[in-house]
Each structure stands twice: as C-alpha cells, then as structure tokens.
Design a protein around this motif. Structure first.
Motif, PDB file in Angstrom:
ATOM      1  N   LEU A  79    -140.920  -1.070 -33.400  1.00 15.17           N
ATOM      2  CA  LEU A  79    -139.971  -0.374 -34.262  1.00 15.17           C
ATOM      3  C   LEU A  79    -140.219  -0.845 -35.689  1.00 15.17           C
ATOM      4  CD1 LEU A  79    -136.763  -0.747 -32.147  1.00 15.17           C
ATOM      5  CD2 LEU A  79    -137.287   1.342 -33.377  1.00 15.17           C
ATOM      6  N   ARG A  80    -140.289   0.091 -36.628  1.00 16.93           N
ATOM      7  CA  ARG A  80    -140.405  -0.296 -38.042  1.00 16.93           C
ATOM      8  C   ARG A  80    -139.471   0.582 -38.870  1.00 16.93           C
ATOM      9  NH1 ARG A  80    -141.418  -4.950 -37.616  1.00 16.93           N
ATOM     10  NH2 ARG A  80    -141.846  -5.197 -39.838  1.00 16.93           N
ATOM     11  N   ASN A  81    -138.879  -0.041 -39.851  1.00 16.97           N
ATOM     12  CA  ASN A  81    -138.040   0.699 -40.790  1.00 16.97           C
ATOM     13  C   ASN A  81    -138.958   1.416 -41.768  1.00 16.97           C
ATOM     14  OD1 ASN A  81    -135.406  -0.270 -39.886  1.00 16.97           O
ATOM     15  ND2 ASN A  81    -136.149  -2.265 -40.584  1.00 16.97           N
TER      16      ASN A  81
ATOM     17  N   VAL B  62    -133.837  -5.952 -43.900  1.00 20.50           N
ATOM     18  CA  VAL B  62    -134.044  -4.824 -44.824  1.00 20.50           C
ATOM     19  C   VAL B  62    -135.389  -4.966 -45.535  1.00 20.50           C
ATOM     20  CG1 VAL B  62    -133.165  -3.694 -46.910  1.00 20.50           C
ATOM     21  CG2 VAL B  62    -131.577  -4.409 -45.111  1.00 20.50           C
ATOM     22  N   ALA B  63    -135.810  -6.213 -45.742  1.00 18.19           N
ATOM     23  CA  ALA B  63    -137.086  -6.459 -46.442  1.00 18.19           C
ATOM     24  C   ALA B  63    -138.291  -5.967 -45.646  1.00 18.19           C
ATOM     25  CB  ALA B  63    -137.240  -7.948 -46.733  1.00 18.19           C
ATOM     26  N   THR B  64    -138.105  -5.679 -44.383  1.00 20.09           N
ATOM     27  CA  THR B  64    -139.218  -5.161 -43.573  1.00 20.09           C
ATOM     28  C   THR B  64    -139.480  -3.687 -43.846  1.00 20.09           C
ATOM     29  OG1 THR B  64    -137.836  -4.455 -41.713  1.00 20.09           O
ATOM     30  CG2 THR B  64    -138.600  -6.752 -41.688  1.00 20.09           C
ATOM     31  N   THR B  65    -138.579  -3.029 -44.580  1.00 21.92           N
ATOM     32  CA  THR B  65    -138.645  -1.575 -44.729  1.00 21.92           C
ATOM     33  C   THR B  65    -139.899  -1.131 -45.486  1.00 21.92           C
ATOM     34  OG1 THR B  65    -136.237  -1.503 -44.761  1.00 21.92           O
ATOM     35  CG2 THR B  65    -137.397   0.460 -45.545  1.00 21.92           C
ATOM     36  N   ILE B  66    -140.564  -0.152 -44.922  1.00 27.93           N
ATOM     37  CA  ILE B  66    -141.689   0.517 -45.597  1.00 27.93           C
ATOM     38  C   ILE B  66    -141.130   1.793 -46.189  1.00 27.93           C
ATOM     39  CG2 ILE B  66    -143.930   1.608 -45.282  1.00 27.93           C
ATOM     40  CD1 ILE B  66    -144.234  -0.182 -42.723  1.00 27.93           C
ATOM     41  N   VAL B  67    -140.985   1.813 -47.505  1.00 24.76           N
ATOM     42  CA  VAL B  67    -140.401   2.988 -48.146  1.00 24.76           C
ATOM     43  C   VAL B  67    -141.251   3.367 -49.345  1.00 24.76           C
ATOM     44  CG1 VAL B  67    -138.782   1.551 -49.484  1.00 24.76           C
ATOM     45  CG2 VAL B  67    -138.284   3.977 -49.160  1.00 24.76           C
ATOM     46  N   GLY B  68    -141.478   4.651 -49.497  1.00 26.36           N
ATOM     47  CA  GLY B  68    -142.257   5.098 -50.646  1.00 26.36           C
ATOM     48  C   GLY B  68    -142.934   6.425 -50.358  1.00 26.36           C
ATOM     49  N   ASP B  69    -143.904   6.742 -51.209  1.00 26.73           N
ATOM     50  CA  ASP B  69    -144.599   8.018 -51.040  1.00 26.73           C
ATOM     51  C   ASP B  69    -145.650   7.893 -49.922  1.00 26.73           C
ATOM     52  OD1 ASP B  69    -146.790   6.671 -52.076  1.00 26.73           O
ATOM     53  OD2 ASP B  69    -146.601   7.564 -54.066  1.00 26.73           O
TER      54      ASP B  69
ATOM     55  N   ASP C 271    -150.145   2.796 -46.407  1.00 25.19           N
ATOM     56  CA  ASP C 271    -150.571   1.402 -46.590  1.00 25.19           C
ATOM     57  C   ASP C 271    -149.734   0.471 -45.719  1.00 25.19           C
ATOM     58  OD1 ASP C 271    -152.518   2.129 -48.352  1.00 25.19           O
ATOM     59  OD2 ASP C 271    -151.399   1.557 -50.167  1.00 25.19           O
ATOM     60  N   GLY C 272    -148.429   0.714 -45.706  1.00 25.49           N
ATOM     61  CA  GLY C 272    -147.530  -0.116 -44.893  1.00 25.49           C
ATOM     62  C   GLY C 272    -147.866  -0.021 -43.416  1.00 25.49           C
ATOM     63  N   LEU C 273    -148.155   1.182 -42.949  1.00 19.87           N
ATOM     64  CA  LEU C 273    -148.456   1.349 -41.525  1.00 19.87           C
ATOM     65  C   LEU C 273    -149.831   0.777 -41.166  1.00 19.87           C
ATOM     66  CD1 LEU C 273    -146.911   4.886 -40.916  1.00 19.87           C
ATOM     67  CD2 LEU C 273    -146.041   2.663 -40.142  1.00 19.87           C
ATOM     68  N   ARG C 274    -150.756   0.796 -42.128  1.00 15.44           N
ATOM     69  CA  ARG C 274    -152.058   0.161 -41.866  1.00 15.44           C
ATOM     70  C   ARG C 274    -151.874  -1.347 -41.703  1.00 15.44           C
ATOM     71  NH1 ARG C 274    -154.007   3.918 -46.134  1.00 15.44           N
ATOM     72  NH2 ARG C 274    -154.939   5.674 -45.046  1.00 15.44           N
ATOM     73  N   GLU C 275    -150.953  -1.912 -42.487  1.00 17.50           N
ATOM     74  CA  GLU C 275    -150.654  -3.343 -42.335  1.00 17.50           C
ATOM     75  C   GLU C 275    -150.063  -3.629 -40.959  1.00 17.50           C
ATOM     76  OE1 GLU C 275    -148.944  -6.331 -45.315  1.00 17.50           O
ATOM     77  OE2 GLU C 275    -148.394  -4.371 -46.124  1.00 17.50           O
ATOM     78  N   VAL C 276    -149.220  -2.731 -40.496  1.00 12.02           N
ATOM     79  CA  VAL C 276    -148.613  -2.887 -39.170  1.00 12.02           C
ATOM     80  C   VAL C 276    -149.706  -2.844 -38.098  1.00 12.02           C
ATOM     81  CG1 VAL C 276    -147.058  -1.789 -37.495  1.00 12.02           C
ATOM     82  CG2 VAL C 276    -146.380  -1.975 -39.901  1.00 12.02           C
ATOM     83  N   ALA C 277    -150.615  -1.901 -38.222  1.00  9.13           N
ATOM     84  CA  ALA C 277    -151.716  -1.815 -37.256  1.00  9.13           C
ATOM     85  C   ALA C 277    -152.590  -3.066 -37.328  1.00  9.13           C
ATOM     86  CB  ALA C 277    -152.555  -0.566 -37.520  1.00  9.13           C
TER      87      ALA C 277
ATOM     88  N   ILE D  85    -142.601   3.023 -33.703  1.00  8.65           N
ATOM     89  CA  ILE D  85    -141.369   3.803 -33.499  1.00  8.65           C
ATOM     90  C   ILE D  85    -140.597   3.736 -34.812  1.00  8.65           C
ATOM     91  CG2 ILE D  85    -139.223   4.025 -32.197  1.00  8.65           C
ATOM     92  CD1 ILE D  85    -140.667   2.344 -29.957  1.00  8.65           C
ATOM     93  N   LEU D  86    -140.452   4.869 -35.464  1.00  7.51           N
ATOM     94  CA  LEU D  86    -139.761   4.895 -36.752  1.00  7.51           C
ATOM     95  C   LEU D  86    -138.269   4.638 -36.523  1.00  7.51           C
ATOM     96  CD1 LEU D  86    -141.407   8.087 -38.321  1.00  7.51           C
ATOM     97  CD2 LEU D  86    -142.254   5.717 -38.313  1.00  7.51           C
ATOM     98  N   ARG D  87    -137.766   3.589 -37.134  1.00 10.93           N
ATOM     99  CA  ARG D  87    -136.329   3.279 -36.978  1.00 10.93           C
ATOM    100  C   ARG D  87    -135.580   4.073 -38.054  1.00 10.93           C
ATOM    101  NH1 ARG D  87    -132.606  -0.280 -39.069  1.00 10.93           N
ATOM    102  NH2 ARG D  87    -130.943  -0.929 -37.665  1.00 10.93           N
TER     103      ARG D  87
END
Lengths: 260, 324
Positions: free
Chosen positions: B207-209, B263-270, B276-282, B290-292
């Motif tokens: 799960l990721r925000n 809240v600091a875990t949140t990947i938010v942006g364009d 980029d955030g999801l590549r870091e997760v991978a 799973i999008l929270r």
C-alpha cells in the motif's frame, strides 16, 4: 400469507432476479451453499425488493462473528435480510445460548455475556472495555431471526423466535410471524392444496421449493400467476388466473426500470 | 507492476457521517468503476467493535464485490485470521475463488487490538498459534482451489515466515520506504532459505499513499486528508516496532510524530513525480502497488477523478516496471 422461493444452489442469482421481477416476496438462499451470509451477496445484489432469507448454522462460528456477517449483508441489501438460524448439531442448551447471543449481538445493545460456551468480552485483556457492540447495526429496525433444526422448538419457545414449520397438520398455535416451508410438485391442484393447507394452518410466510427440472419461467407462469394470488385472499376467484392472457404487445417494449 | 486500490474500510465516521446502507451501496458502485478504469484489484480492511462500523466481515463484502464485477481481483487486506474459525475461512475462500473464476485474494493478518480479541473470547497471546492452525487449513483447502494468499506483517520475522510458505505479503501504507526495503528483503530471504517453495518467487505488494495532481491546492488538500486518515490509527491504537534503520511508529504514544511519519510517505505530484516515486518503491523490492486512496473524508468524485487520470497517464508506464 406471503410466498417465498427456495433457491437452487446453481445459478441462484439468476433465479433470484427472476423471482424478484415477478414479485415473489422473498428468496431463501440454499442451505447447501454452506456459508450463510458469505454465500448470499450475489443473491442480495441480484434482487431489489425481495427479502433474502439466509441460512445461518449455529456452532460453526462465534455468534458475534455470525452477527457481524449478517449486519454487513443487511447493509449490502438495504435492510432486506432474514436469518434462518439452524441449530444444527447443537443440543438445546447450547443452541439456546448461541441463538440468544446472536440475537443480542444484532440488537445494537452492549454485549456482556457469561455462558457455558461463550464469554463476551472475555475479560482477558487488562484495558479492554467490559462490553462490546457489534457495528454497524442492522439497517432494519430489527433483523428477523427464524429458527429451524432439531432444537428449534426449545429455542423458539425460550426466547420468542419464530420456528420454521414443516408440517401443516401440526398445531402451530401461531402468534405473530409464522414461517413455514413446503415443496411443490408441479401439479396445479396438488400445489394449490398445499398452499391452502398452510394458509389454514396459520402460516404467514411460506417458503416453496420447486420441483426438479423447473425452469425460471415457472416463477412467472406458475408461482406468481396461480399460487401467489391463491395465498393473497380467501377464495381467490381462479378465473382471474385461468383466463387467457392478453397478447404480447406488438414491437419491442422500452425498459421502464433499470436492473437492480 | 500491477496496480490496485484500497482500502475500503466501509466506515461511517464522525468526520464523514452517512448511513451504512449508503456506504455499502457506494462500495458496489465503486468496485464496478474501479474495474472499468482498468485497475487490477480492490482491497478491503477489517476491524471490530469500532464506533464507525469499520467493516467487520470482509468475506461477505468481498463476495459482493466479486459478484458485481467480472475481471477485478478482490482482496482482504487484511482479514484478521485469529479472530475467526480457520477451517471456515478456508472453505469460504475456496468458494469465493470458485465462484469468481479465481479472482479472490485472501490477505491475512494477526490483528493487534485487545478489544477485538477480548470481544471474541480470545487471548491475544494465542494469536500466532491460532493463525498457524488456520494457515494450515488454508493451505489444505483454499490454496488448491486457486486462492492466492497474502500476509500482512510489519516485522522481518513475520514476512520471512510468509516467504518460507511461498506466500506473498502486503505491506502497510504507513511504512516508510526504509522499512519497506527491509521487509521486502526479509521476505525474499525467507523464501530462498526455505528452498524457494512454489514455482515462482511470491510477490511483494505495498500500500502506498499516492496522489496524481499538478494543482498545488489539491496537493495541500490531499496531505491534509492523509493526516486526518491516520488519526484513525490513533483511535485504533496501531503501532509498529522499531526495526533496522526504521524508528518506532506508535500512534498511541506520540500521535503527532506517528501521523507525520505516515503522511511523509505520500507520493504526490505530477506524472513525473509520481512515476519517480513508484520507481523508488519498485527499487525497494515491491512488485505491486495498492494505491491508498480511500482516505478519510476525501470526496469520492475526487478520488475517482484522480484514479481515472492515474489510469490514463501513469498506469501505462508501469507495465515494464519490476521489483529490484
């Protein structure tokens, strides 16, 4: 007396949708489906108006868990659930405790239960509260519980639950809701007699099983046309059902309602 | 990387009052919409005896979502296994799998709230033993019927046990990426040390925000809604022990610090920032995300508008993205 349909195991949602469409008052999820409120959602979603009668087997889960499954199903159905509680293999004393705890758990009241089989709350954790409430509460004012099985009479008499009757000749002494069940054989005169016998016995709800080989069309062409009217009034003028129906309207008809 | 969405808790909370009937009616509609947008899976969550009606019966809710859809996978994230009869859970999972063409994902966790164990007449100290017994039933009855089993845990030992069984894990959205990396590695090590059971490495899902937006006001609003959503964890009394480089996250002892960390875990942006955030997760070892997004109070139209944009702009880019 209102008529309900016992659903087959296979293709239950299709049968339920057709029963709903032709005005059958409720549908009983087949006990053979096996998992009560977990098996019932496809039927709940396939219907919009019909009551959904759900077999609940005591002894296979904690009564509080069974209550939680029922309230979720009640919310999913918009408040159309009836639980048919089967005492199954429990003796009368055990069945009574489970059924009473189940009913209490469905009431929205705080639960403080001390019995031979269950203690709720257990009082094991130091900082746990001295009572719990099952949430969400049922959508209905009160979720109906009917009871069946070997210990049904004792449970029904002890805590005032309606017992599913299976013998129209028995002395029902009905008060309030009196559910019953019977099987149809497809012979109209015999089936009319079955329905009338249950009306005379004082049943308020009759769950009917269809004969083997029945098709969904039988719900509209037979159950709704001949038997539901028979149960709706005394001395139903059968001419109303037996007259030739008007012809099918020419052309295709627009849908007037969306599917449930 | 496969993409699902969650968690459907089906609450009627103090901040978002509504009826339970409306909640569940909306849930069915949302499952259909999620499927239409092309998402892989929908995930439910379970708790008991909480004022907001937090879904106490995820198998019943999953059964409904499966019957309302034809392609979408539906998972429990998590079903609290020690609180239920394992044999019955196994039979139910097998039935849901058979009825849905194998679309049911059974995620199981241990649970942590004292009141939930007490309310079911159980001692929390017995939860691991009860879970083991139930997992044996699931292995015997549900997995041969096509049920995919996932485990929820925030400890290296817990995820390693799941890996050793050849089962996947679903990691919490509140876990900082450092913990995600550590848990993914422990899961893989557990699988390898057990002789690599099963034909393929079991997957790590997290799960990721995540919120796709280029609008600064929407970005601020999302973070505020995330904050509000994690206040729930304080109400439930959730905590994660310190492990490796990751400090303790205790919503009971220091709510503000724990909420801020989550809240600091949140990947938010364009699109670029989210990718980029999801590549870091991978890169941290996560196969599926799973999008929270079903967060406290966020308007459903806004959630589904974002999910639609994500499906159009981001999802196609994730096809070739694999866990490190």
């Amino acid at each position: 007396m209102r008529i309900h349909l016992q659903l087959p195991v296979d293709d239950a949602a299709t049968w339920a949708a057709e029963a709903d469409r032709v005005g059958v008052h409720g549908v009983l999820v087949s006990p053979a489906a096996g998992l009560g409120a977990i098996s019932a959602p496809p039927v709940a979603l396939a219907t919009r108006d019909a009551r959904v009668i759900v077999p609940v087997v005591l002894g296979e889960e904690h009564p509080v868990t069974l209550a939680e499954e029922l309230v979720v199903l009640d919310a999913l159905s918009g408040g159309r659930i009836v639980a048919l509680v089967d005492t199954a293999g429990l003796d009368a004393e055990a069945a009574l405790e489970d059924a009473a705890l189940l009913r209490h758990a469905l009431s929205g009241r705080p639960i403080r239960h001390r019995g031979a089989r269950w203690t709720v709350p257990a009082g094991i954790a130091e900082d746990a509260p001295d009572a719990v409430i099952v949430t969400p509460g049922p959508v209905q004012l009160e979720l109906p519980l009917w009871v069946t099985g070997a210990a049904a009479s004792e449970v029904g008499a002890s805590i005032g639950l309606a017992v599913l009757a299976e013998d129209a000749q028995a002395d029902l002494a009905p008060r309030g809701v009196q559910p019953a069940c019977a099987a149809l054989n497809g012979d109209l005169e015999t089936d009319r007699a079955t329905v009338l016998a249950w009306m005379a016995a004082g049943a308020t709800h009759l769950v009917l099983a269809l004969p083997d080989g029945a098709a969904p069309a039988m719900l509209g062409d037979y159950l709704a046309r001949y038997l539901i009217p028979e149960a709706a009034m005394v001395d139903f003028p059968r001419l109303m059902a037996e007259t030739t129906p008007p012809p099918v309207w020419p052309g295709s008809l627009p849908a007037v309602e969306s599917a449930p | 990387m496969r993409v699902g969405a969650g968690l459907w808790n089906l609450q009627q909370s103090a901040m978002v009052p509504r009826s339970s009937a409306a909640t569940y009616r909306g849930f069915i509609d949302e499952a259909r919409r999620l499927e239409a947008l092309g998402y892989d899976s929908l995930w439910l969550s379970e708790h008991h005896f909480f004022y907001d009606g937090y879904c106490p019966a995820v198998l019943t809710a999953a059964s409904a979502a499966l019957s309302a859809t034809t392609r979408l996978r539906v998972g429990t994230g998590m079903l609290l296994l020690p609180l239920q009869e394992g044999e019955r859970v196994a039979r139910a999972a097998a039935q849901l799998s058979a009825a849905s063409g194998g679309r049911f994902d059974l995620g199981v966790g241990l649970g942590y709230r004292d009141v939930e164990f007490d309310g079911k007449g159980l001692a929390k100290k017995d939860r691991l033993a009860r879970s083991r017994t139930s997992l044996a039933a699931i292995a015997r009855v549900a997995e041969p019927a096509g049920v995919t089993v996932w485990n929820g845990s925030a400890t290296p030992a817990g995820v390693a046990r799941a890996g050793a069984r050849g089962q996947g894990v679903v990691l919490s959205g509140g876990n900082p990426l450092s913990l995600v990396r550590e848990l993914a590695a422990a899961h893989r090590a557990g699988w390898e040390e057990a002789g690599r059971p099963g034909a393929a490495r079991p997957r790590v899902s997290a799960l990721r925000n995540v919120w796709l937006t280029s609008d600064s006001a929407e970005r601020d609003a999302v973070l505020e809604y995330q904050r509000a959503s994690y206040v729930l964890y304080a109400g439930l009394g959730w905590s994660v022990k310190a492990t490796g480089d990751t400090p303790e996250m205790d919503f009971r002892a220091d709510v503000d610090a724990a909420v801020a960390a989550a809240v600091a875990t949140t990947i938010v942006g364009d699109r670029h920032e989210v990718l980029d955030g999801l590549r870091e997760v991978a890169e941290a070892g996560v196969d599926d995300v799973i999008l929270r997004v079903m967060i406290e109070g966020a308007p459903t139209p806004a959630v589904f508008d974002m999910l639609g944009r994500f499906a159009d702009e981001v999802m196609p880019e994730l096809d070739g993205l694999e866990a490190a």
